[in-house]
Design a protein around this motif. Structure first.
Motif, PDB file in Angstrom:
ATOM      1  N   SER A   1       0.839  -1.210   0.000  1.00 28.22           N
ATOM      2  CA  SER A   1       0.000   0.000   0.000  1.00 28.22           C
ATOM      3  C   SER A   1       0.870   1.254   0.000  1.00 28.22           C
ATOM      4  O   SER A   1       2.080   1.196   0.219  1.00 28.22           O
ATOM      5  CB  SER A   1      -0.913   0.026   1.235  1.00 28.22           C
ATOM      6  OG  SER A   1      -0.189   0.428   2.391  1.00 28.22           O
ATOM      7  N   ASN A   2       0.217   2.387  -0.202  1.00 28.88           N
ATOM      8  CA  ASN A   2       0.902   3.688  -0.158  1.00 28.88           C
ATOM      9  C   ASN A   2       0.771   4.333   1.227  1.00 28.88           C
ATOM     10  O   ASN A   2       0.978   5.523   1.389  1.00 28.88           O
ATOM     11  CB  ASN A   2       0.316   4.616  -1.226  1.00 28.88           C
ATOM     12  CG  ASN A   2       1.253   5.763  -1.579  1.00 28.88           C
ATOM     13  OD1 ASN A   2       2.407   5.546  -1.904  1.00 28.88           O
ATOM     14  ND2 ASN A   2       0.749   6.993  -1.512  1.00 28.88           N
ATOM     15  N   LEU A   3       0.441   3.539   2.218  1.00 31.67           N
ATOM     16  CA  LEU A   3       0.181   4.062   3.558  1.00 31.67           C
ATOM     17  C   LEU A   3       1.453   4.255   4.373  1.00 31.67           C
ATOM     18  O   LEU A   3       2.462   3.588   4.146  1.00 31.67           O
ATOM     19  CB  LEU A   3      -0.753   3.118   4.312  1.00 31.67           C
ATOM     20  CG  LEU A   3      -2.174   2.986   3.758  1.00 31.67           C
ATOM     21  CD1 LEU A   3      -2.896   1.831   4.427  1.00 31.67           C
ATOM     22  CD2 LEU A   3      -2.950   4.289   3.955  1.00 31.67           C
ATOM     23  N   VAL A   4       1.346   5.169   5.343  1.00 35.12           N
ATOM     24  CA  VAL A   4       2.362   5.340   6.378  1.00 35.12           C
ATOM     25  C   VAL A   4       1.667   5.157   7.718  1.00 35.12           C
ATOM     26  O   VAL A   4       0.702   5.858   8.009  1.00 35.12           O
ATOM     27  CB  VAL A   4       2.980   6.761   6.341  1.00 35.12           C
ATOM     28  CG1 VAL A   4       4.130   6.859   7.327  1.00 35.12           C
ATOM     29  CG2 VAL A   4       3.418   7.145   4.945  1.00 35.12           C
ATOM     30  N   ASP A   5       2.136   4.231   8.504  1.00 33.48           N
ATOM     31  CA  ASP A   5       1.623   4.063   9.866  1.00 33.48           C
ATOM     32  C   ASP A   5       2.591   4.712  10.846  1.00 33.48           C
ATOM     33  O   ASP A   5       3.811   4.484  10.765  1.00 33.48           O
ATOM     34  CB  ASP A   5       1.460   2.576  10.215  1.00 33.48           C
ATOM     35  CG  ASP A   5       0.155   1.993   9.702  1.00 33.48           C
ATOM     36  OD1 ASP A   5      -0.631   2.730   9.083  1.00 33.48           O
ATOM     37  OD2 ASP A   5      -0.066   0.778   9.913  1.00 33.48           O
ATOM     38  N   ILE A   6       2.056   5.514  11.772  1.00 26.53           N
ATOM     39  CA  ILE A   6       2.885   6.211  12.749  1.00 26.53           C
ATOM     40  C   ILE A   6       2.297   6.007  14.142  1.00 26.53           C
ATOM     41  O   ILE A   6       1.084   6.129  14.341  1.00 26.53           O
ATOM     42  CB  ILE A   6       2.976   7.716  12.441  1.00 26.53           C
ATOM     43  CG1 ILE A   6       3.608   7.944  11.060  1.00 26.53           C
ATOM     44  CG2 ILE A   6       3.792   8.452  13.510  1.00 26.53           C
ATOM     45  CD1 ILE A   6       3.639   9.408  10.627  1.00 26.53           C
ATOM     46  N   ALA A   7       3.157   5.708  15.092  1.00 28.02           N
ATOM     47  CA  ALA A   7       2.754   5.571  16.497  1.00 28.02           C
ATOM     48  C   ALA A   7       3.820   6.216  17.376  1.00 28.02           C
ATOM     49  O   ALA A   7       4.963   6.405  16.944  1.00 28.02           O
ATOM     50  CB  ALA A   7       2.572   4.104  16.866  1.00 28.02           C
TER      51      ALA A   7
END
Length: 346
Positions: free
Chosen positions: A290-296
């Motif tokens: 995917s073109n997603l960025v996950d940030i936590a």
């Protein structure tokens, strides 16, 4: 119908560009540039697109390609575009470069870190750094985009809100990053073969990885002061994905809700950034494909530090997907066009 050409179409990033563009009804690939495979059918090199294209790979003549393409993607090694770009190419076609040739504005810094002479210095100021979440409006007006590197994309987006809102000490930043083997490209290299990588993890480019100045330049713009970071990448035994773990010291006491409000303010409306819930951490498998960025983010009260985790697919948001996101902006299209794929989590 957008007519697209891809130089470096047989590398990993180029192949992802082909895969994503072939699925669109508003785009036609009019040139598959590949110096190594010129004269061969593209589907004979990547059988996954068999029956989707019978086109033959051409050489890497960007001027000739510009005469039939509305946009050219150059998924090539450093130095190619700087040696071949000219006014006629940009008059004929828009260009998105996936190499580092136009990412760094200070040519001396580029030449120091990449060990090559820059042959198109006059075009550096004409280029726009292609990180849509930061430079969306400039990208819309540009004809030459410097598509960010995969490590910089994940690193910059993970830290941007904190620096913009001056919550962290810009001198305290440490970035520990891990990448799958596709980030090293498709050329045969001893260090990247299966027996060398499998059941192993190793740091490399310690203190001198060439993505360092790109990250520092962009974070410095946000902080409005020079930023020097400690950046250490690692190679891990998976094909694709990046995990960044970034550390920084707070300038004052702050809690998770305060930090979350800042990230929501900057990214709450972004289509490709997902801010994870409290007590969750980013993992590459949940953004794969995917073109997603996950940030936590986690607040460590004991050390007065914040620890951020961020994950991307290095071949999508870190390369081909981001390039297409930029193309959509340049042509006035919906930014998500052709990029709505959900992650492949298993």
């Amino acid at each position: 119908m957008i007519k697209a050409g891809i130089i470096g179409a047989t590398g990993y990033a180029g192949a992802e560009l082909v895969r994503l563009l072939l699925q669109r009804d508003d785009c036609e690939i009019v040139g598959y540039g590949s110096k190594s495979f010129a004269g061969k059918k593209y589907c004979d090199i990547f059988r996954g697109v068999y029956k989707y294209t019978d086109d033959i790979c051409e050489n890497d003549d960007i001027l000739e390609l510009s005469k039939k393409a509305d946009i050219i993607f150059t998924a090539t090694p450093q130095g190619f575009l700087s040696e071949n770009i000219n006014e006629e190419v940009l008059l004929n076609s828009k260009v998105i470069d996936l190499s580092a040739d136009f990412r760094i504005k200070d040519v001396k810094v580029y030449e120091k870190w990449y060990k090559i002479e820059h042959r198109a210095k006059d075009f550096i100021e004409k280029s726009v750094y292609g990180l849509p979440e930061l430079y969306r409006e400039q990208i819309k007006e540009s004809r030459l985009i410097a598509n960010p590197g995969c490590y910089p994309t994940c690193s910059i987006l993970s830290l941007y809100p904190l620096l913009k809102h001056k919550l962290i000490d810009e001198k305290s930043i440490i970035i520990d990053a891990k990448s799958g083997t596709s980030g090293a490209g498709r050329n045969a290299k001893l260090d990247n073969i299966f027996c060398e990588v499998n059941e192993n993890i190793k740091a490399y480019g310690i203190g001198n990885h060439r993505h360092t100045p790109e990250i520092e330049e962009q974070l410095g713009k946000v902080a409005d002061t020079p930023v020097v970071i400690s950046f250490t990448p690692h190679l891990i035994p998976m094909m694709r994905g990046i995990l960044v773990t970034a550390y920084a010291s707070f300038k004052k006491d702050i809690d998770w809700e305060d930090v979350n409000n800042v990230y929501e303010q900057e990214y709450g409306k972004e289509k490709f950034i997902r801010l994870l819930r409290k007590n969750e951490n980013a993992e590459p498998r949940f953004v794969r494909g995917s073109n997603l960025v996950d940030i936590a983010y986690v607040i460590d009260k004991r050390t007065k530090r914040i620890i951020i985790t961020a994950a991307i697919d290095n071949l999508i948001k870190g390369a081909a997907g981001q390039a297409i996101q930029n193309m959509n902006l340049m042509f006035g299209l919906e930014e998500e066009c052709g990029l709505k794929n959900l992650p492949i989590s298993i």
